[in-house]
Design a protein around this motif. Structure first.
Motif, PDB file in Angstrom:
ATOM      1  N   LYS A 168       0.855  -1.176   0.000  1.00 36.48           N
ATOM      2  CA  LYS A 168       0.000   0.000   0.000  1.00 36.48           C
ATOM      3  C   LYS A 168       0.899   1.238   0.000  1.00 36.48           C
ATOM      4  CE  LYS A 168      -3.772  -2.236   2.532  1.00 36.48           C
ATOM      5  NZ  LYS A 168      -4.594  -2.235   3.763  1.00 36.48           N
ATOM      6  N   PRO A 169       0.627   2.213  -0.845  1.00 37.29           N
ATOM      7  CA  PRO A 169       1.524   3.370  -0.952  1.00 37.29           C
ATOM      8  C   PRO A 169       1.389   4.332   0.218  1.00 37.29           C
ATOM      9  CG  PRO A 169      -0.367   3.684  -2.367  1.00 37.29           C
ATOM     10  CD  PRO A 169      -0.495   2.283  -1.795  1.00 37.29           C
ATOM     11  N   MET A 170       2.410   5.184   0.367  1.00 36.28           N
ATOM     12  CA  MET A 170       2.296   6.286   1.307  1.00 36.28           C
ATOM     13  C   MET A 170       1.224   7.251   0.818  1.00 36.28           C
ATOM     14  SD  MET A 170       6.285   7.311   2.147  1.00 36.28           S
ATOM     15  CE  MET A 170       5.808   8.662   3.224  1.00 36.28           C
ATOM     16  N   PRO A 171       0.426   7.810   1.712  1.00 35.31           N
ATOM     17  CA  PRO A 171      -0.536   8.842   1.295  1.00 35.31           C
ATOM     18  C   PRO A 171       0.191  10.048   0.697  1.00 35.31           C
ATOM     19  CG  PRO A 171      -0.999   8.066   3.523  1.00 35.31           C
ATOM     20  CD  PRO A 171       0.332   7.501   3.139  1.00 35.31           C
ATOM     21  N   ALA A 172      -0.423  10.669  -0.266  1.00 38.63           N
ATOM     22  CA  ALA A 172       0.214  11.791  -0.954  1.00 38.63           C
ATOM     23  C   ALA A 172       0.584  12.924   0.001  1.00 38.63           C
ATOM     24  CB  ALA A 172      -0.696  12.314  -2.063  1.00 38.63           C
ATOM     25  N   ASP A 173      -0.221  13.135   1.049  1.00 40.97           N
ATOM     26  CA  ASP A 173       0.068  14.244   1.959  1.00 40.97           C
ATOM     27  C   ASP A 173       1.138  13.903   2.993  1.00 40.97           C
ATOM     28  OD1 ASP A 173      -1.367  12.492   3.519  1.00 40.97           O
ATOM     29  OD2 ASP A 173      -2.946  13.904   4.070  1.00 40.97           O
ATOM     30  N   SER A 174       1.708  12.702   2.910  1.00 43.55           N
ATOM     31  CA  SER A 174       2.786  12.316   3.829  1.00 43.55           C
ATOM     32  C   SER A 174       4.165  12.503   3.225  1.00 43.55           C
ATOM     33  CB  SER A 174       2.626  10.841   4.243  1.00 43.55           C
ATOM     34  OG  SER A 174       1.491  10.660   5.048  1.00 43.55           O
ATOM     35  N   LEU A 175       4.226  12.917   1.959  1.00 41.58           N
ATOM     36  CA  LEU A 175       5.505  12.969   1.251  1.00 41.58           C
ATOM     37  C   LEU A 175       5.571  14.215   0.382  1.00 41.58           C
ATOM     38  CD1 LEU A 175       8.126  11.295   0.680  1.00 41.58           C
ATOM     39  CD2 LEU A 175       6.899  10.274  -1.248  1.00 41.58           C
ATOM     40  N   VAL A 176       6.679  14.949   0.474  1.00 38.49           N
ATOM     41  CA  VAL A 176       6.851  16.194  -0.284  1.00 38.49           C
ATOM     42  C   VAL A 176       8.258  16.238  -0.879  1.00 38.49           C
ATOM     43  CG1 VAL A 176       6.915  18.721  -0.167  1.00 38.49           C
ATOM     44  CG2 VAL A 176       5.239  17.458   1.197  1.00 38.49           C
ATOM     45  N   TYR A 177       8.352  16.527  -2.168  1.00 36.45           N
ATOM     46  CA  TYR A 177       9.642  16.779  -2.804  1.00 36.45           C
ATOM     47  C   TYR A 177      10.015  18.238  -2.563  1.00 36.45           C
ATOM     48  CZ  TYR A 177      12.894  18.265  -6.417  1.00 36.45           C
ATOM     49  OH  TYR A 177      13.964  18.834  -7.072  1.00 36.45           O
ATOM     50  N   THR A 178      11.224  18.472  -2.062  1.00 35.72           N
ATOM     51  CA  THR A 178      11.656  19.841  -1.774  1.00 35.72           C
ATOM     52  C   THR A 178      12.841  20.300  -2.604  1.00 35.72           C
ATOM     53  OG1 THR A 178      13.150  19.096   0.000  1.00 35.72           O
ATOM     54  CG2 THR A 178      10.885  19.696   0.628  1.00 35.72           C
ATOM     55  N   GLY A 179      13.679  19.373  -3.074  1.00 33.72           N
ATOM     56  CA  GLY A 179      14.986  19.741  -3.596  1.00 33.72           C
ATOM     57  C   GLY A 179      16.033  19.589  -2.510  1.00 33.72           C
ATOM     58  N   HIS A 180      17.254  20.015  -2.805  1.00 31.84           N
ATOM     59  CA  HIS A 180      18.394  19.750  -1.933  1.00 31.84           C
ATOM     60  C   HIS A 180      18.391  20.626  -0.685  1.00 31.84           C
ATOM     61  CE1 HIS A 180      20.882  18.311  -5.681  1.00 31.84           C
ATOM     62  NE2 HIS A 180      19.687  17.730  -5.587  1.00 31.84           N
ATOM     63  N   TYR A 181      18.801  20.039   0.441  1.00 36.89           N
ATOM     64  CA  TYR A 181      18.890  20.771   1.710  1.00 36.89           C
ATOM     65  C   TYR A 181      20.239  21.503   1.776  1.00 36.89           C
ATOM     66  CZ  TYR A 181      15.640  16.881   2.786  1.00 36.89           C
ATOM     67  OH  TYR A 181      14.645  15.936   2.760  1.00 36.89           O
ATOM     68  N   ILE A 182      20.233  22.792   1.488  1.00 38.45           N
ATOM     69  CA  ILE A 182      21.479  23.565   1.411  1.00 38.45           C
ATOM     70  C   ILE A 182      21.362  24.827   2.247  1.00 38.45           C
ATOM     71  CG2 ILE A 182      23.158  24.665  -0.135  1.00 38.45           C
ATOM     72  CD1 ILE A 182      22.810  21.656  -0.631  1.00 38.45           C
ATOM     73  N   ASP A 183      22.468  25.234   2.851  1.00 34.20           N
ATOM     74  CA  ASP A 183      22.537  26.431   3.678  1.00 34.20           C
ATOM     75  C   ASP A 183      22.235  27.695   2.871  1.00 34.20           C
ATOM     76  OD1 ASP A 183      24.622  24.308   4.184  1.00 34.20           O
ATOM     77  OD2 ASP A 183      24.642  25.294   6.137  1.00 34.20           O
ATOM     78  N   HIS A 184      21.556  28.631   3.512  1.00 32.85           N
ATOM     79  CA  HIS A 184      21.243  29.907   2.870  1.00 32.85           C
ATOM     80  C   HIS A 184      22.504  30.603   2.368  1.00 32.85           C
ATOM     81  CE1 HIS A 184      19.781  33.967   2.233  1.00 32.85           C
ATOM     82  NE2 HIS A 184      20.680  34.413   3.096  1.00 32.85           N
ATOM     83  N   GLU A 185      23.576  30.603   3.169  1.00 30.15           N
ATOM     84  CA  GLU A 185      24.796  31.324   2.804  1.00 30.15           C
ATOM     85  C   GLU A 185      25.392  30.791   1.501  1.00 30.15           C
ATOM     86  OE1 GLU A 185      23.566  31.786   6.718  1.00 30.15           O
ATOM     87  OE2 GLU A 185      24.264  29.896   5.852  1.00 30.15           O
ATOM     88  N   LEU A 186      25.252  29.507   1.250  1.00 34.94           N
ATOM     89  CA  LEU A 186      25.777  28.916   0.024  1.00 34.94           C
ATOM     90  C   LEU A 186      24.847  29.185  -1.153  1.00 34.94           C
ATOM     91  CD1 LEU A 186      27.051  25.516   1.476  1.00 34.94           C
ATOM     92  CD2 LEU A 186      28.437  27.471   0.770  1.00 34.94           C
ATOM     93  N   VAL A 187      23.545  29.029  -0.940  1.00 33.50           N
ATOM     94  CA  VAL A 187      22.585  29.250  -2.023  1.00 33.50           C
ATOM     95  C   VAL A 187      22.617  30.708  -2.490  1.00 33.50           C
ATOM     96  CG1 VAL A 187      20.146  29.185  -2.671  1.00 33.50           C
ATOM     97  CG2 VAL A 187      21.082  27.387  -1.201  1.00 33.50           C
TER      98      VAL A 187
END
Length: 489
Positions: free
Chosen positions: A247-266
């Motif tokens: 059975k799949p994960m519910p759609a509201d349990s999973l979110v694609y965000t992109g890479h976790y990077i520090d503000h100073e670097l971005v």
């Protein structure tokens, strides 16, 4: 609360696996006790390294109370454990993004509290993982028969998550006096699981890897992932009970965000890439950043890289930054293995102001030689790499959490099968090489970076294209998600 070890996203756990999970919890209870009825205090203290740049406060449990109140409007907990450097680095990225967005980041390391069952259980498992990591680098047989399969398939199974959920019940007590309405981002699954068991209301579980594993599931939280591949793998719980269709994960349990990077670097991606290309065009020394994290596992590989680069350093064709984190013995061993390294290098050891000053000046100034960094303080040890990254041209790293950072990367041999997917993703995004699985291929790639302009140029261009579509904005999005959950109530 439902027993999260019996059923995971609607998928029943077998009686045998459930009994195994119970036995695991019982084993730790016998060894470390059960403090679930304890009334642990919570104390806020400015983080000695991260408060000044990022506004970070530590949450100290079982150390008395403080006069500093929790900010119930702007406060956000970053829940983590020290297991290697990776989860700390992701936590720093979350804290940086939270600070940049106007929130107050609270640092909660579940592996740092004295006399709690939580820390004892995590510490025991961390010690086992570190030992396995070191052995895997010394024994090909152990790596092939035990370590790679465990990291690739063992941690992938729902049965593993069932046991972890039972263990997490022993970790919940440390949240006793943490305001339940504070949002929390867990950068390791155990803080996320423990927060759910403790009744925290708004929990984001920031998944670190690009290889979907049940290890990272914390049902009741909202899971975030950095890649679309991870999203698809987690939605269908791919391979998490062998070939079964789950059975799949519910759609509201999973979110694609992109890479976790520090503000100073971005915030400085364009500027830093332009500086890299300018140095290359002007034939200035190419700067290689070598970061040795976790258990200090790849020392022999780093020694070979340094030996190969030293003639280029003498001719001012290359510069080496070496961050050995808080593992001073690794540097001492490198000195023994690498002739003339002691006289060829300048050490920046234990002086955080000196490290910060060097890193800042190197962004626009000229640098020559070999520079080694060691800091006993764990926050300085980890954050040092982040500071040096801006002025470095190429980062040499195993394909773990650093695989997602916006800097040209040369990928070294992985530690654990799950890591290889970080290199695959980076190569597809254009900001990193393929994984170099042995020393000769690593040295070949170094020579390509040194001998041509195309490789660095392509990666810098890819980084800027990726930035234009928000690939590196995952930390901001995770923070915004946590605060939106709280604001919606």
């Amino acid at each position: 609360m439902n027993d999260k070890s019996k059923r995971i996203f609607g998928n029943e756990i077998s009686k045998a696996d459930y009994k195994k999970a119970l036995r695991t919890k019982q084993k730790y209870t016998r060894k470390y006790g059960d403090d679930s009825s304890s009334d642990y205090s919570a104390k806020l203290l400015p983080n000695s390294t991260l408060n000044e740049p990022l506004g970070v406060y530590d949450i100290r449990v079982n150390e008395g109370k403080s006069n500093e109140p929790f900010d119930l409007e702007k406060g956000l907990i970053v829940g983590n454990i020290r297991m290697g450097f990776g989860h700390y680095r992701i936590s720093i990225a979350m804290a940086s993004a939270a600070h940049a967005l106007g929130y107050t980041p609270y640092w909660m390391d579940l592996n740092s509290f004295s006399d709690t069952t939580c820390t004892k259980v995590i510490g025991a498992q961390n010690d086992l993982y570190s030992l396995g990591s070191r052995i895997s680098q010394k024994s090909k047989a152990f790596n092939k028969a035990v370590w790679e399969p465990m990291n690739y398939e063992g941690f992938r199974q729902l049965s593993y998550n069932s046991s972890d959920q039972k263990n997490a019940e022993l970790m919940a007590a440390v949240f006793k006096n943490i305001p339940k309405e504070l949002p929390i981002i867990g950068t390791h699954v155990w803080p996320a699981q423990a927060a759910i068991h403790a009744g925290m209301q708004y929990v984001v579980n920031a998944i670190p890897d690009n290889w979907p594993m049940a290890l990272h599931l914390a049902e009741g939280s909202v899971h975030t992932v950095q890649t679309h591949q991870a999203y698809m793998g987690y939605r269908i719980l791919n391979g998490m009970r062998k070939k079964d269709v789950l059975k799949p994960m519910p759609a509201d349990s999973l979110v694609y965000t992109g890479h976790y990077i520090d503000h100073e670097l971005v915030a400085n991606i364009k500027y830093d890439c332009e500086k890299r290309m300018a140095r290359k065009a002007q034939n200035k020394p190419m700067r290689f950043l070598l970061t040795i994290g976790g258990a200090g596992a790849q020392r022999e590989l780093f020694s070979a890289v340094i030996k190969h680069l030293m003639p280029y350093v003498r001719r001012r064709k290359a510069v080496i930054y070496v961050n050995v984190g808080d593992y001073r013995q690794v540097w001492d061993e490198l000195l023994k293995e690498t002739k003339y390294l002691d006289v060829a290098s300048k050490t920046h050891f234990g002086n955080w102001n000196d490290t910060k000053d060097f890193a800042q000046k190197a962004i626009d100034g000229d640098v020559y030689g070999i520079h080694a960094f060691w800091h006993e303080n764990i926050f300085e040890a980890v954050y040092c790499t982040n500071l040096l990254m801006r002025s470095a041209d190429v980062l040499l790293t195993k394909p773990s959490e650093l695989a997602f950072y916006p800097i040209p990367k040369l990928f070294l041999k992985r530690i654990g099968g799950h890591e290889k997917w970080g290199a695959i993703h980076s190569a597809e995004m254009g900001d990193g090489t393929l994984e170099c699985t042995d020393i000769p291929h690593t040295l070949q790639m170094i020579d390509m970076f040194l001998g041509e302009k195309e490789l660095l140029a392509q990666m810098c261009e890819a980084i800027q294209v990726n930035d234009s579509v928000g690939l590196y904005n995952g930390a901001y999005k995770a923070v915004e998600l946590a605060m939106e959950m709280k604001n919606k109530g």
